[in-house]
Each structure stands twice: as C-alpha cells, then as structure tokens.
Design an enzyme around this catalytic site. Structure first.
Site, PDB file in Angstrom:
ATOM      1  N   SER A  60      -5.572  -3.540  24.895  1.00 14.63           N
ATOM      2  CA  SER A  60      -5.196  -3.438  26.303  1.00 14.63           C
ATOM      3  C   SER A  60      -6.353  -2.768  27.023  1.00 14.63           C
ATOM      4  O   SER A  60      -7.224  -2.151  26.387  1.00 14.63           O
ATOM      5  CB  SER A  60      -3.942  -2.562  26.411  1.00 14.63           C
ATOM      6  OG  SER A  60      -3.735  -2.118  27.736  1.00 14.63           O
ATOM      7  N   TYR A 111       1.370   4.902  24.052  1.00 15.38           N
ATOM      8  CA  TYR A 111       0.738   3.580  24.169  1.00 15.38           C
ATOM      9  C   TYR A 111      -0.786   3.707  24.192  1.00 15.38           C
ATOM     10  O   TYR A 111      -1.501   3.003  23.475  1.00 15.38           O
ATOM     11  CB  TYR A 111       1.261   2.926  25.444  1.00 15.38           C
ATOM     12  CG  TYR A 111       0.871   1.485  25.652  1.00 15.38           C
ATOM     13  CD1 TYR A 111       1.669   0.459  25.141  1.00 15.38           C
ATOM     14  CD2 TYR A 111      -0.260   1.140  26.379  1.00 15.38           C
ATOM     15  CE1 TYR A 111       1.327  -0.879  25.348  1.00 15.38           C
ATOM     16  CE2 TYR A 111      -0.602  -0.184  26.591  1.00 15.38           C
ATOM     17  CZ  TYR A 111       0.203  -1.192  26.084  1.00 15.38           C
ATOM     18  OH  TYR A 111      -0.138  -2.508  26.296  1.00 15.38           O
TER      19      TYR A 111
HETATM   20  N1  LIG Z   1       2.158  -7.231  29.450  1.00 13.46           N
HETATM   21  C1  LIG Z   1       1.093  -6.509  29.716  1.00 13.46           C
HETATM   22  O1  LIG Z   1       0.850  -6.137  30.869  1.00 13.46           O
HETATM   23  C2  LIG Z   1       0.124  -6.160  28.623  1.00 13.46           C
HETATM   24  C3  LIG Z   1      -1.142  -5.704  28.984  1.00 13.46           C
HETATM   25  C4  LIG Z   1      -2.068  -5.366  27.991  1.00 13.46           C
HETATM   26  C5  LIG Z   1      -1.702  -5.474  26.665  1.00 13.46           C
HETATM   27  N2  LIG Z   1      -0.454  -5.919  26.331  1.00 13.46           N
HETATM   28  C6  LIG Z   1      -0.116  -5.985  24.912  1.00 13.46           C
HETATM   29  O2  LIG Z   1       0.234  -7.298  24.578  1.00 13.46           O
HETATM   30  C7  LIG Z   1       1.134  -7.263  23.480  1.00 13.46           C
HETATM   31  C8  LIG Z   1       2.321  -8.162  23.778  1.00 13.46           C
HETATM   32  O3  LIG Z   1       2.967  -7.688  24.926  1.00 13.46           O
HETATM   33  P1  LIG Z   1       3.838  -8.610  25.890  1.00 13.46           P
HETATM   34  O4  LIG Z   1       3.520  -8.165  27.252  1.00 13.46           O
HETATM   35  O5  LIG Z   1       3.698 -10.032  25.526  1.00 13.46           O
HETATM   36  O6  LIG Z   1       5.276  -8.028  25.547  1.00 13.46           O
HETATM   37  P2  LIG Z   1       6.703  -8.727  25.313  1.00 13.46           P
HETATM   38  O7  LIG Z   1       7.680  -7.602  25.429  1.00 13.46           O
HETATM   39  O8  LIG Z   1       6.863  -9.935  26.139  1.00 13.46           O
HETATM   40  O9  LIG Z   1       6.587  -9.178  23.796  1.00 13.46           O
HETATM   41  C9  LIG Z   1       6.466  -8.239  22.761  1.00 13.46           C
HETATM   42  C10 LIG Z   1       7.092  -8.823  21.529  1.00 13.46           C
HETATM   43  O10 LIG Z   1       6.947  -7.868  20.472  1.00 13.46           O
HETATM   44  C11 LIG Z   1       8.153  -7.833  19.760  1.00 13.46           C
HETATM   45  N3  LIG Z   1       8.330  -6.545  19.089  1.00 13.46           N
HETATM   46  C12 LIG Z   1       8.394  -5.324  19.679  1.00 13.46           C
HETATM   47  N4  LIG Z   1       8.659  -4.402  18.751  1.00 13.46           N
HETATM   48  C13 LIG Z   1       8.767  -5.049  17.554  1.00 13.46           C
HETATM   49  C14 LIG Z   1       9.059  -4.652  16.236  1.00 13.46           C
HETATM   50  N5  LIG Z   1       9.343  -3.366  15.929  1.00 13.46           N
HETATM   51  N6  LIG Z   1       9.091  -5.584  15.269  1.00 13.46           N
HETATM   52  C15 LIG Z   1       8.848  -6.881  15.543  1.00 13.46           C
HETATM   53  N7  LIG Z   1       8.599  -7.332  16.782  1.00 13.46           N
HETATM   54  C16 LIG Z   1       8.556  -6.419  17.773  1.00 13.46           C
HETATM   55  C17 LIG Z   1       9.235  -8.027  20.811  1.00 13.46           C
HETATM   56  O11 LIG Z   1      10.470  -8.448  20.234  1.00 13.46           O
HETATM   57  C18 LIG Z   1       8.599  -9.086  21.711  1.00 13.46           C
HETATM   58  O12 LIG Z   1       8.932 -10.397  21.312  1.00 13.46           O
HETATM   59  C19 LIG Z   1       1.497  -5.794  23.255  1.00 13.46           C
HETATM   60  O13 LIG Z   1       0.754  -5.274  22.196  1.00 13.46           O
HETATM   61  C20 LIG Z   1       1.085  -5.152  24.553  1.00 13.46           C
HETATM   62  O14 LIG Z   1       0.746  -3.813  24.389  1.00 13.46           O
HETATM   63  C21 LIG Z   1       0.460  -6.274  27.284  1.00 13.46           C
END
Ligand SMILES: NC(=O)c1ccc[n+]([C@@H]2O[C@H](COP(=O)([O-])OP(=O)(O)OC[C@H]3O[C@@H](n4cnc5c(N)ncnc54)[C@H](O)[C@@H]3O)[C@@H](O)[C@H]2O)c1
Length: 269
Positions: A151, A164
């Site tokens: 991120s 985080y």
């Molecule tokens: N959305 C943003 O703004 C953003 C920005 C930068 C980085 N990220 C990173 O991208 C990645 C994905 O995020 P996203 O925005 O797609 O989120 P999201 O919530 O849409 O998806 C996250 C997924 O991870 C799964 N998950 C969470 N905990 C879990 C566990 N204990 N076991 C198995 N599965 C688990 C959830 O069920 C979900 O399907 C993350 O690492 C997040 O930190 C997101």
C-alpha cells in the site's frame, strides 16, 4: 521470441516486443489470497485470463467459490489468521499474490491489541508462511513471481492506522528479502503500492474515518483519502491487477525488490 533459462525475454527481444499474446501464463499456477473480493478478485481474473490456473484463497466461502467458478480456478476456504491452516495451502505454485488484508482505524492509545495482533498474522505472518512454503517449488522450476499487495501505507504513515501501517512496512521488508534470496533461482518479489482503491475495504473505512476524524463522510473522501494524491479519484481494482499481471508477464525478470506506487502521485510529494 528469445528467452533466457528463466523464461524471461532477453533485452534484445524486449526492445522490439509487442504486447504479450493472451495466454502467456498457460501452464502456470497462481495462488491469490483474499481473492473473493476487491483487488484479489481482479488479480485472479487477470491471471486466469492470461492462462494461469488460479487458487482462490479466502475465508469468505461464497465469494471464493464465486470467483473460482467464474475463472475455472480452485476455491480454497482458509482463515489466514490460522497459521496451521495457512500451512495446508498448495506448495506447487509459480505465482503468489499476497493480497488478503483488513483495516482497523483507531488512535494508537486506544488501539485494541488483539486487532493489532490479528492484522500482523493475516498481513505479515501468512505472507511469510506462504512464501516459505512455495519457494522450493519455484526454485525447482527456476521461475517464480511473488507479488505482495502492499500500500502507499507501506511507504508512508497515516494517523489512526497503527496496525495496518506496521504490517505493510513489514511486508515491504519480507518482499525485499524474498527478492534477494530468490534472485539466483529466477524468482522475483515485488510490492505493489496503491493509494485508495474502490473496494469494500476502502468504502468501509469512510465511516470509520469520519468517526475518528470527526468529519462528514464526503469530507473524508475529499480531505483524507484524496488529499495527498495528485489524481483526484479512487483507483479501480482492475488498475491494480493490471500492474500485478504485468509483473508476472514477459520482460520483467530483472525487476525485483521494488515497490511500485500506483498511488496517483501520493509518494511524489
Ligand atoms: N482498498 C484500498 O484502498 C487499498 C489500498 C492499498 C492497499 N490495499 C490492500 O489491498 C489488499 C486487498 O484489499 P481490498 O481493498 O481488495 O479489500 P477487500 O476487503 O475488498 O478484500 C479483502 C479480502 O481479504 C479477505 N480476508 C481478510 N481477512 C482474511 C483472513 N483472515 N483469511 C482469509 N481471507 C481474508 C476478505 O475476506 C476479502 O475477500 C489488502 O492487503 C489491502 O491492504 C487496499
């Protein structure tokens, strides 16, 4: 096209290369965590469209099965907070996308220790265990791609996100060690560093941030989420997946140990 023993394009070929043809990952197996939703789902779709067989790993059973069915992949319903369960994931994997994550927003002096520990288990320990488990196969094959969805918070801090920001900075370190150790074996490891992406994780934060900052939700998007980006919109998950796919494609074999900001200019400041 010429390729070296690791299957990467030689520099002479790259110079004149056109876009890779569709199934350039045919015969490869990928494992994407958190692929039931958001960025992980988009990565699974992109890797499958390029020909990879994809293991869709998530604790959300319905979502994992839906994604897997859509791409002809395998759904693996696993809670990544459980180290023993992580150690049952497949070892014979050529591409790992460590993506699953969660957020908790609270001031540091009120941050619940159990949430802090959970976030480190899912976002640091599980990636470590998955990389550790899959490297021997990649080493045997002489080719592998590890992509860690970090991120902008792996490179910069923000208030109220102690767990985080800590986890993402740790993932950056893990990724670099994997890059150094993997290099002699044709394995690259990189981080992708998005700013706010339009996914449930970001959308859920708007209300939490509004509470923590004492702001209206609209103000949170404008003043907190988009304040530091030069491009004033959220990123779409497909745009992040595009970078992940590119890292797994031809011509990127020399790119390792890096962190690629897909952050609308945030870290240019
Ligand atoms: N959305 C943003 O703004 C953003 C920005 C930068 C980085 N990220 C990173 O991208 C990645 C994905 O995020 P996203 O925005 O797609 O989120 P999201 O919530 O849409 O998806 C996250 C997924 O991870 C799964 N998950 C969470 N905990 C879990 C566990 N204990 N076991 C198995 N599965 C688990 C959830 O069920 C979900 O399907 C993350 O690492 C997040 O930190 C997101």
């Amino acid at each position: 096209m010429e390729s070296n023993p690791h299957g990467d394009l030689a520099p002479s070929s790259v110079a004149g290369a056109t876009a890779p043809s569709a199934p350039f990952l045919a015969g490869r197996t990928a494992l994407v965590t958190g692929a039931a939703s958001g960025i992980g789902r988009s990565c699974a779709l992109a890797l499958a469209a390029a020909g990879a067989h994809v293991h869709v790993v998530d604790r959300a059973a319905d979502g994992a099965r839906r994604t897997a069915a859509e791409i002809g992949g395998s759904a693996l319903v696993v809670d990544l907070a459980d180290p023993d369960a992580v150690d049952t994931l497949p070892e014979a994997v050529d591409i790992v996308v460590n993506n699953a994550g969660l957020q908790h927003v609270a001031p540091l002096h009120e941050f619940p220790p159990d949430r802090f520990a959970l976030i480190q288990r899912v976002m640091v320990e599980a990636p470590f265990r998955i990389i550790r488990r899959t490297l021997p196969h990649m080493y045997r094959e002489g080719w592998g791609r590890i992509v860690n969805i970090s991120s902008v918070h792996g490179l910069r801090a923000s208030s109220y996100k102690a767990a985080y920001v800590t986890a993402k900075h740790a993932l950056e370190g893990l990724s670099k060690v994997a890059a150094l150790e993997g290099a002699p074996h044709g394995v690259t490891s990189n981080c992708v560093n998005p700013a706010f992406v339009r996914t449930p994780l970001a959308e859920d934060q708007i209300a939490d941030q509004a509470r923590a900052h004492g702001m209206a939700e609209e103000e949170v998007v404008r003043r907190v989420m988009l304040e530091r980006t030069a491009i004033k919109r959220l990123i779409e998950p497909e745009e992040v997946a595009h970078t992940v796919l590119w890292l797994c494609g031809p011509g990127t074999g020399y790119l390792t140990g890096a962190s690629l900001p897909v952050d609308g200019g945030w870290t240019a400041r």
